[in-house]
Design a protein around this motif. Structure first.
Motif, PDB file in Angstrom:
ATOM      1  N   LEU A 162       0.825  -1.199   0.000  1.00  0.00           N
ATOM      2  CA  LEU A 162       0.000   0.000   0.000  1.00  0.00           C
ATOM      3  C   LEU A 162       0.863   1.254   0.000  1.00  0.00           C
ATOM      4  O   LEU A 162       0.578   2.233  -0.706  1.00  0.00           O
ATOM      5  N   LEU A 163       1.942   1.243   0.789  1.00  0.00           N
ATOM      6  CA  LEU A 163       2.833   2.402   0.852  1.00  0.00           C
ATOM      7  C   LEU A 163       3.564   2.602  -0.469  1.00  0.00           C
ATOM      8  O   LEU A 163       3.786   3.736  -0.905  1.00  0.00           O
ATOM      9  N   MET A 164       3.933   1.509  -1.121  1.00  0.00           N
ATOM     10  CA  MET A 164       4.586   1.624  -2.424  1.00  0.00           C
ATOM     11  C   MET A 164       3.637   2.203  -3.456  1.00  0.00           C
ATOM     12  O   MET A 164       4.008   3.070  -4.264  1.00  0.00           O
ATOM     13  N   SER A 165       2.393   1.761  -3.432  1.00  0.00           N
ATOM     14  CA  SER A 165       1.399   2.314  -4.352  1.00  0.00           C
ATOM     15  C   SER A 165       1.161   3.789  -4.070  1.00  0.00           C
ATOM     16  O   SER A 165       1.035   4.608  -4.990  1.00  0.00           O
ATOM     17  N   GLN A 166       1.111   4.133  -2.773  1.00  0.00           N
ATOM     18  CA  GLN A 166       0.941   5.536  -2.394  1.00  0.00           C
ATOM     19  C   GLN A 166       2.098   6.382  -2.914  1.00  0.00           C
ATOM     20  O   GLN A 166       1.895   7.493  -3.410  1.00  0.00           O
ATOM     21  N   LEU A 167       3.314   5.851  -2.818  1.00  0.00           N
ATOM     22  CA  LEU A 167       4.483   6.586  -3.302  1.00  0.00           C
ATOM     23  C   LEU A 167       4.390   6.830  -4.801  1.00  0.00           C
ATOM     24  O   LEU A 167       4.630   7.948  -5.276  1.00  0.00           O
ATOM     25  N   LEU A 168       4.011   5.820  -5.557  1.00  0.00           N
ATOM     26  CA  LEU A 168       3.908   5.974  -7.004  1.00  0.00           C
ATOM     27  C   LEU A 168       2.823   6.975  -7.396  1.00  0.00           C
ATOM     28  O   LEU A 168       3.005   7.788  -8.303  1.00  0.00           O
ATOM     29  N   VAL A 169       1.692   6.928  -6.703  1.00  0.00           N
ATOM     30  CA  VAL A 169       0.614   7.874  -6.990  1.00  0.00           C
ATOM     31  C   VAL A 169       1.043   9.291  -6.638  1.00  0.00           C
ATOM     32  O   VAL A 169       0.759  10.250  -7.381  1.00  0.00           O
ATOM     33  N   ARG A 170       1.750   9.435  -5.509  1.00  0.00           N
ATOM     34  CA  ARG A 170       2.214  10.771  -5.108  1.00  0.00           C
ATOM     35  C   ARG A 170       3.211  11.319  -6.118  1.00  0.00           C
ATOM     36  O   ARG A 170       3.166  12.500  -6.467  1.00  0.00           O
ATOM     37  N   VAL A 171       4.112  10.478  -6.594  1.00  0.00           N
ATOM     38  CA  VAL A 171       5.063  10.910  -7.619  1.00  0.00           C
ATOM     39  C   VAL A 171       4.318  11.372  -8.868  1.00  0.00           C
ATOM     40  O   VAL A 171       4.645  12.408  -9.459  1.00  0.00           O
ATOM     41  N   ALA A 172       3.298  10.618  -9.264  1.00  0.00           N
ATOM     42  CA  ALA A 172       2.514  10.994 -10.442  1.00  0.00           C
ATOM     43  C   ALA A 172       1.859  12.357 -10.257  1.00  0.00           C
ATOM     44  O   ALA A 172       1.847  13.188 -11.172  1.00  0.00           O
ATOM     45  N   ARG A 173       1.319  12.610  -9.068  1.00  0.00           N
ATOM     46  CA  ARG A 173       0.675  13.896  -8.802  1.00  0.00           C
ATOM     47  C   ARG A 173       1.679  15.035  -8.837  1.00  0.00           C
ATOM     48  O   ARG A 173       1.407  16.117  -9.379  1.00  0.00           O
ATOM     49  N   LEU A 174       2.850  14.816  -8.256  1.00  0.00           N
ATOM     50  CA  LEU A 174       3.864  15.870  -8.228  1.00  0.00           C
ATOM     51  C   LEU A 174       4.411  16.146  -9.623  1.00  0.00           C
ATOM     52  O   LEU A 174       4.714  17.292  -9.954  1.00  0.00           O
ATOM     53  N   VAL A 175       4.532  15.105 -10.440  1.00  0.00           N
ATOM     54  CA  VAL A 175       4.954  15.313 -11.824  1.00  0.00           C
ATOM     55  C   VAL A 175       3.924  16.170 -12.558  1.00  0.00           C
ATOM     56  O   VAL A 175       4.276  17.079 -13.327  1.00  0.00           O
TER      57      VAL A 175
END
Length: 323
Positions: free
Chosen positions: A177-190
């Motif tokens: 779940l934390l890994m998925s959260q990290l990827l989604v957060r990176v996508a939002r920041l990009v």
């Protein structure tokens, strides 16, 4: 290097060498990120040779400075910066002498998965920004000084450490779940960075346009001339100008010309019939009509209302002898 072997998903422990952006992770079944390794290390006076991985990698600078060089770019990194490299991207790390750099690296691939773990297809289907990131296929992503990224990484590593000591399925689920959260957060920041970059570029074009108008307002310029000066299509320039300035190019130009006319009328003795020429209007009648429309009075009424003395002959000068 600490290697993390995860349990509870079908497909074994094989890590694909394919890109993070490969469509098969979303179209050929349910796949989720699989963390292959993570490690902390402090580097100093280190010049790594070019190499590449069969999996994607996060590199986060905990302290100090370093340089990450790829086959396409050279990225200076400092505390709080994150870089994500896609699988197969040649890169190397450079840390100069006397300037140690402590880093956290997390490397990941993908594996098939059942259960409640967010899959790549689920993330892409329910998060437009993540789907957009996958479409962009960025070999390298650099994010500067986002504190929540550090928090996310710290929580992820904490769970990874716990996973090494326990095979409890709940902890392994939290890691995913934390890994998925990290990827989604990176996508939002990009997406945020892209929007900010686009806005900065738009502001740059608008600023160039206004500078051109201020330089050539006293000539017979048109919107198409301004657009040509900033290398944009006239329709696009009109749109971004109106959006940023809350007025059209012509409205901005007219207001500037009237302000310049008011200055000439108030501070100089330029004949009223010549003011139109001084502000780039070739019709004195049109100038008078426009001036009254914008100010409510005629040019002559405006000049009379100011009564500004600009000639030295209008001043009485008293010479005082201090001797």
């Amino acid at each position: 290097m600490l290697t993390i072997e995860e349990v509870g998903c079908k497909g074994g422990d094989n890590v694909s060498a394919n890109s993070f952006y490969d469509a098969k992770w979303r179209e050929s079944g349910e796949f989720r990120p699989k963390i292959v390794a993570y490690y902390y290390k402090q580097w100093e006076d280190f010049h790594m040779g070019f190499h590449q991985h069969d999996w994607a990698e996060f590199m986060y600078v905990i302290s100090g400075n370093c340089t990450v060089e790829t086959d396409k770019d050279i990225v200076a990194m400092r505390k709080g910066d994150l870089i994500m490299l896609d699988a197969g991207v040649p890169h190397r790390l450079i840390v100069e002498s006397g300037s140690p750099c402590r880093m956290l690296n997390v490397e990941f691939g993908f594996q098939p998965c059942d259960g409640i773990y967010p899959s790549m297809s689920q993330l892409a289907n329910h998060n437009p920004m993540f789907a957009k990131l996958l479409e962009q296929r960025l070999d390298t992503i650099v994010l500067r000084d986002y504190e929540d990224i550090q928090v996310n990484l710290r929580n992820l590593v904490f769970e990874l450490d716990l996973n090494r000591e326990s095979a409890e399925r709940g902890r392994e689920m939290m890691t995913n779940l934390l890994m998925s959260q990290l990827l989604v957060r990176v996508a939002r920041l990009v997406a945020v960075e892209a929007k900010n970059s686009a806005e900065r570029q738009i502001h740059h074009y608008v600023r160039q346009a206004t500078e051109y108008i201020h330089q050539y307002y006293d000539t017979a310029i048109l919107a198409k001339d301004i657009a040509a000066a900033v290398n944009l299509h006239p329709v696009y320039l009109q749109r971004i100008f109106k959006s940023n300035m809350n007025k059209t190019i012509n409205e901005y130009l007219v207001e500037l010309r009237i302000e310049k006319a008011k200055m000439l009328l108030a501070r100089t003795d330029v004949p009223i019939i010549e003011v139109a020429d001084h502000i780039g209007l070739n019709s004195r009648q049109y100038f008078s009509m426009l001036f009254k429309k914008m100010t409510g009075i005629t040019p002559a009424e405006y000049r009379n209302s100011k009564k500004t003395i600009t000639s030295w002959n209008d001043y009485e000068v008293e010479i005082v002898d201090n001797n």
